[in-house]
Design a protein around this motif. Structure first.
Motif, short mmCIF file in Angstrom:
data_model
loop_
_atom_site.label_atom_id
_atom_site.label_comp_id
_atom_site.label_asym_id
_atom_site.label_seq_id
_atom_site.Cartn_x
_atom_site.Cartn_y
_atom_site.Cartn_z
N PRO A 1 0.83 -1.21 0.00
CA PRO A 1 0.00 0.00 0.00
C PRO A 1 0.86 1.26 0.00
CG PRO A 1 -0.14 -1.13 2.12
CD PRO A 1 0.76 -1.94 1.25
N ILE A 2 0.50 2.22 -0.85
CA ILE A 2 1.24 3.47 -1.02
C ILE A 2 0.32 4.64 -0.67
CG2 ILE A 2 2.57 4.91 -2.64
CD1 ILE A 2 3.75 2.07 -2.32
N VAL A 3 0.88 5.66 0.02
CA VAL A 3 0.14 6.88 0.33
C VAL A 3 0.97 8.06 -0.16
CG1 VAL A 3 -0.90 8.29 2.14
CG2 VAL A 3 -0.82 5.81 2.40
N VAL A 4 0.31 8.97 -0.90
CA VAL A 4 0.97 10.15 -1.47
C VAL A 4 0.18 11.38 -1.04
CG1 VAL A 4 1.84 11.19 -3.59
CG2 VAL A 4 1.53 8.74 -3.48
N PHE A 5 0.87 12.49 -0.76
CA PHE A 5 0.22 13.71 -0.30
C PHE A 5 0.45 14.87 -1.27
CE2 PHE A 5 1.06 11.23 3.52
CZ PHE A 5 -0.16 11.28 4.16
N GLY A 6 -0.44 15.87 -1.18
CA GLY A 6 -0.24 17.14 -1.89
C GLY A 6 -0.46 17.06 -3.38
N LYS A 7 0.32 17.88 -4.10
CA LYS A 7 0.22 17.97 -5.56
C LYS A 7 0.54 16.63 -6.23
CE LYS A 7 -0.23 20.32 -9.40
NZ LYS A 7 -1.53 20.75 -9.85
N GLN A 8 1.50 15.90 -5.66
CA GLN A 8 1.82 14.58 -6.21
C GLN A 8 0.62 13.66 -6.14
OE1 GLN A 8 6.04 12.83 -5.99
NE2 GLN A 8 5.66 13.70 -3.98
N ALA A 9 -0.16 13.75 -5.05
CA ALA A 9 -1.36 12.93 -4.90
C ALA A 9 -2.36 13.23 -6.02
CB ALA A 9 -1.99 13.17 -3.53
N GLU A 10 -2.55 14.52 -6.30
CA GLU A 10 -3.47 14.90 -7.37
C GLU A 10 -2.97 14.42 -8.73
OE1 GLU A 10 -3.60 19.11 -6.65
OE2 GLU A 10 -5.28 18.91 -5.24
N ASN A 11 -1.66 14.49 -8.97
CA ASN A 11 -1.09 14.01 -10.23
C ASN A 11 -1.22 12.50 -10.36
OD1 ASN A 11 -0.40 16.52 -11.23
ND2 ASN A 11 1.64 16.48 -10.32
N CYS A 12 -1.02 11.78 -9.26
CA CYS A 12 -1.18 10.32 -9.30
C CYS A 12 -2.62 9.96 -9.65
CB CYS A 12 -0.79 9.71 -7.96
SG CYS A 12 0.98 9.69 -7.66
N ASP A 13 -3.58 10.64 -9.03
CA ASP A 13 -4.99 10.37 -9.32
C ASP A 13 -5.31 10.69 -10.77
OD1 ASP A 13 -7.77 9.74 -8.46
OD2 ASP A 13 -8.07 11.86 -9.02
N ARG A 14 -4.72 11.74 -11.28
CA ARG A 14 -5.02 12.20 -12.64
C ARG A 14 -4.40 11.31 -13.72
NH1 ARG A 14 -3.41 18.11 -15.06
NH2 ARG A 14 -4.30 17.80 -17.12
N PHE A 15 -3.17 10.84 -13.50
CA PHE A 15 -2.42 10.18 -14.58
C PHE A 15 -2.21 8.68 -14.39
CE2 PHE A 15 -0.89 14.63 -14.67
CZ PHE A 15 -1.44 14.97 -15.90
N LEU A 16 -2.47 8.14 -13.21
CA LEU A 16 -2.26 6.72 -12.99
C LEU A 16 -3.58 5.96 -13.05
CD1 LEU A 16 0.37 6.67 -10.09
CD2 LEU A 16 0.75 6.28 -12.53
N SER A 17 -3.49 4.69 -13.40
CA SER A 17 -4.65 3.81 -13.40
C SER A 17 -4.15 2.38 -13.23
CB SER A 17 -5.45 3.96 -14.70
OG SER A 17 -4.63 3.66 -15.81
N LYS A 18 -5.08 1.47 -13.04
CA LYS A 18 -4.74 0.07 -12.84
C LYS A 18 -3.82 -0.43 -13.95
CE LYS A 18 -6.78 -4.49 -12.42
NZ LYS A 18 -8.02 -5.26 -12.33
N GLY A 19 -2.74 -1.12 -13.56
CA GLY A 19 -1.80 -1.69 -14.51
C GLY A 19 -0.62 -0.82 -14.85
N LYS A 20 -0.67 0.48 -14.55
CA LYS A 20 0.45 1.38 -14.87
C LYS A 20 1.66 1.04 -14.00
CE LYS A 20 -1.57 4.38 -17.74
NZ LYS A 20 -1.07 5.21 -18.79
N LYS A 21 2.83 1.16 -14.60
CA LYS A 21 4.09 0.88 -13.88
C LYS A 21 4.60 2.17 -13.26
CE LYS A 21 6.94 -2.14 -15.52
NZ LYS A 21 7.13 -3.23 -14.59
N VAL A 22 5.01 2.09 -11.98
CA VAL A 22 5.53 3.25 -11.26
C VAL A 22 6.77 2.87 -10.46
CG1 VAL A 22 3.30 4.41 -11.00
CG2 VAL A 22 4.06 2.83 -9.24
N ALA A 23 7.60 3.88 -10.21
CA ALA A 23 8.70 3.76 -9.26
C ALA A 23 8.33 4.64 -8.08
CB ALA A 23 10.02 4.22 -9.88
N VAL A 24 8.48 4.12 -6.88
CA VAL A 24 8.11 4.83 -5.66
C VAL A 24 9.33 4.95 -4.76
CG1 VAL A 24 6.63 4.78 -3.60
CG2 VAL A 24 5.76 3.90 -5.78
N ASN A 25 9.63 6.17 -4.32
CA ASN A 25 10.64 6.41 -3.28
C ASN A 25 9.89 6.92 -2.06
OD1 ASN A 25 12.89 5.89 -4.94
ND2 ASN A 25 12.79 7.95 -5.76
N GLY A 26 10.24 6.40 -0.91
CA GLY A 26 9.56 6.87 0.29
C GLY A 26 10.09 6.19 1.54
#
Length: 175
Positions: A54-79
């Motif tokens: 499970p991943i949690v993102v805050f702020g502007k990045q959170a809005e960008n993730c909601d806008r541009f990501l969807s099921k199946g998309k590949k991401v790299a996460v630093n945290g």
């Protein structure tokens, strides 16, 4: 040190909510499937062993993730890893573990889900066709607007170096 780097695919579409109170902060949650390949000791065959993080993102990045990501998309996460607990409706204590993301990179090409790569395979990490970094240092703009290092039209030099940067020699690098 509490540092996590993960590369995987979203298992479902991200969920965006806003915190309550005077300062409404965007909070985006999603789950990333990360594979670990292991050899089966009995069959000697390679098997995938997925983990669902499970991943949690805050702020502007959170809005960008909601806008541009969807099921199946590949991401790299630093945290960082964060643990917690709560008492559920039945009165049982439930323990949680999640990654609080400080940087998300979109690795899938903008028109495909889950087809991006890492290290140059099928586009991927660090390549213009492979995605757009959504970090606090990222330039303004959205996914698919090219790499921040892409030469501006009509600007830069003939060698593909963007405005504001200069060419360096290997001898200038201290390592």
């Amino acid at each position: 040190m509490n540092s996590v780097i993960l590369i995987g695919n979203l298992t479902r579409d991200p969920e965006l909510r806003y915190s309550t109170g005077g300062n409404q902060t965007a909070i985006c949650r999603f789950t990333v499937a990360v594979n670990e390949r292991r050899r089966n000791p009995q069959t000697q065959e390679w098997e995938d062993n997925p983990s669902f993080i499970p991943i949690v993102v805050f702020g502007k990045q959170a809005e960008n993730c909601d806008r541009f990501l969807s099921k199946g998309k590949k991401v790299a996460v630093n945290g960082r890893i964060q643990t917690g607990s709560y008492v559920n409706k039945e009165g049982n204590k439930v323990y949680t573990t999640e990654v609080i993301a400080s940087n998300i990179e979109f690795l899938s090409p903008k028109n495909e889900g889950g087809q991006g790569g890492f290290g140059g395979f099928d586009g991927g990490f660090g390549q213009q066709s492979g995605g757009y970094a959504q970090s606090q240092q990222a330039p303004q703009g959205g996914y698919g607007q090219g790499s921040p290092f892409q030469e501006e039209q009509g600007g830069g030099s003939d060698q593909g170096i963007p405005d504001g940067f200069q060419k360096i020699q290997d001898d200038d690098i201290p390592f």
